[in-house]
Design a protein around this motif. Structure first.
Motif, PDB file in Angstrom:
ATOM      1  N   GLY A 167      19.349  21.429  44.650  1.00 16.91           N
ATOM      2  CA  GLY A 167      18.435  22.473  44.195  1.00 16.91           C
ATOM      3  C   GLY A 167      17.485  22.013  43.112  1.00 16.91           C
ATOM      4  O   GLY A 167      16.302  22.366  43.123  1.00 16.91           O
ATOM      5  N   VAL A 168      17.961  21.200  42.157  1.00 15.81           N
ATOM      6  CA  VAL A 168      17.114  20.733  41.058  1.00 15.81           C
ATOM      7  C   VAL A 168      16.019  19.818  41.596  1.00 15.81           C
ATOM      8  O   VAL A 168      14.845  19.937  41.229  1.00 15.81           O
ATOM      9  N   ALA A 173      10.301  18.980  43.336  1.00 16.75           N
ATOM     10  CA  ALA A 173       9.366  18.655  44.425  1.00 16.75           C
ATOM     11  C   ALA A 173       8.405  19.819  44.666  1.00 16.75           C
ATOM     12  O   ALA A 173       7.199  19.614  44.852  1.00 16.75           O
ATOM     13  N   ASN A 174       8.918  21.039  44.647  1.00 17.55           N
ATOM     14  CA  ASN A 174       8.050  22.204  44.836  1.00 17.55           C
ATOM     15  C   ASN A 174       7.048  22.350  43.702  1.00 17.55           C
ATOM     16  O   ASN A 174       5.893  22.734  43.919  1.00 17.55           O
ATOM     17  N   MET A 178       2.994  22.242  44.004  1.00 18.71           N
ATOM     18  CA  MET A 178       2.158  23.324  43.501  1.00 18.71           C
ATOM     19  C   MET A 178       1.045  22.769  42.616  1.00 18.71           C
ATOM     20  O   MET A 178      -0.120  23.170  42.724  1.00 18.71           O
ATOM     21  N   LEU A 179       1.388  21.829  41.746  1.00 19.39           N
ATOM     22  CA  LEU A 179       0.375  21.221  40.889  1.00 19.39           C
ATOM     23  C   LEU A 179      -0.676  20.483  41.717  1.00 19.39           C
ATOM     24  O   LEU A 179      -1.874  20.538  41.433  1.00 19.39           O
ATOM     25  N   LYS A 180      -0.221  19.811  42.759  1.00 16.14           N
ATOM     26  CA  LYS A 180      -1.163  19.081  43.614  1.00 16.14           C
ATOM     27  C   LYS A 180      -2.127  20.050  44.294  1.00 16.14           C
ATOM     28  O   LYS A 180      -3.329  19.795  44.389  1.00 16.14           O
ATOM     29  N   ARG A 181      -1.609  21.177  44.766  1.00 20.13           N
ATOM     30  CA  ARG A 181      -2.489  22.164  45.406  1.00 20.13           C
ATOM     31  C   ARG A 181      -3.489  22.735  44.409  1.00 20.13           C
ATOM     32  O   ARG A 181      -4.639  22.983  44.731  1.00 20.13           O
ATOM     33  N   GLN A 182      -3.047  22.965  43.179  1.00 17.93           N
ATOM     34  CA  GLN A 182      -3.945  23.529  42.166  1.00 17.93           C
ATOM     35  C   GLN A 182      -5.066  22.558  41.809  1.00 17.93           C
ATOM     36  O   GLN A 182      -6.175  22.969  41.477  1.00 17.93           O
ATOM     37  N   MET A 183      -4.787  21.268  41.856  1.00 20.70           N
ATOM     38  CA  MET A 183      -5.774  20.281  41.403  1.00 20.70           C
ATOM     39  C   MET A 183      -6.546  19.663  42.549  1.00 20.70           C
ATOM     40  O   MET A 183      -7.376  18.790  42.335  1.00 20.70           O
TER      41      MET A 183
END
Length: 199
Positions: A167-168, A173-174, A178-183
């Motif tokens: 889970g960690v 990874a998630n 998310m950061l990659k999608r934002q940038m």
């Protein structure tokens, strides 16, 4: 000249019209469903006459406005939620839904027993659960799910028994994704360093 010529003629549907009227008042407006129900009661003719009766006669009759039935998503959420965590209103609605559908009642029991295994790490009960789920013929989707679990039984049993999980790692990874999608398309390494390395 021909208006009303065929209205008084007796048809084979006449014996079933009170039932169709009653089902219309109960909220069933699907002509195909009404035809299937009358066919189960012995109606020998095809779908066209039921459809014609529904479109000519029943469509003009008002329907009683009752409470809106719950959506499939809401029922799924109620089944997947622990009964003690459900609000009283949702619990009552779920009880009413399950009372009208025996298949859904059986599905809810299987889902809750599987959830209990996951929450309490009782992987030793998995073979018994798979056997019960695959023996049911009324729930093909549940049967398919259980058969897929059986293909990798050792790994699934370990996942339901051991206290360790990924889970960690999945969470990190998630977060990176998310950061990659934002940038995407407007940032370089400098912004990545500020967002990830200095956080």
């Amino acid at each position: 000249m021909f208006t009303g010529q065929w209205q008084s003629r007796a048809t084979r549907l006449d014996d079933y019209k009170p039932y169709l009227d009653q089902r219309w008042q109960e909220g069933c407006t699907n002509a195909w469903k009404l035809w299937e129900e009358t066919r189960e009661q012995g109606y020998p003719r095809g779908y066209a006459s039921v459809r014609a009766y529904v479109s000519r006669t029943l469509r003009g009759k008002p329907q009683p406005v009752g409470p809106r039935p719950p959506s499939a998503r809401a029922v799924t959420r109620w089944i997947r939620t622990h009964p003690d965590a459900l609000p009283e209103g949702d619990r009552l609605q779920l009880r009413a839904v399950l009372a009208n559908c025996p298949k859904l009642t059986a599905l809810a029991e299987h889902v809750r027993s599987f959830g209990h295994m996951v929450a309490h790490l009782q992987g030793d009960q998995l073979p018994t659960w798979i056997e019960a789920a695959t023996s049911t013929t009324e729930l093909p989707s549940l049967r398919s799910f259980a058969q897929h679990l059986e293909r990798d039984l050792d790994a699934v049993t370990a996942g339901l028994t051991l206290p360790w999980n990924s889970g960690v790692v999945e969470g990190h990874a998630n977060r990176i994704k998310m950061l990659k999608r934002q940038m995407f398309g407007r940032a370089g390494f400098e912004l990545l360093r500020k967002r990830v390395l200095l956080a």
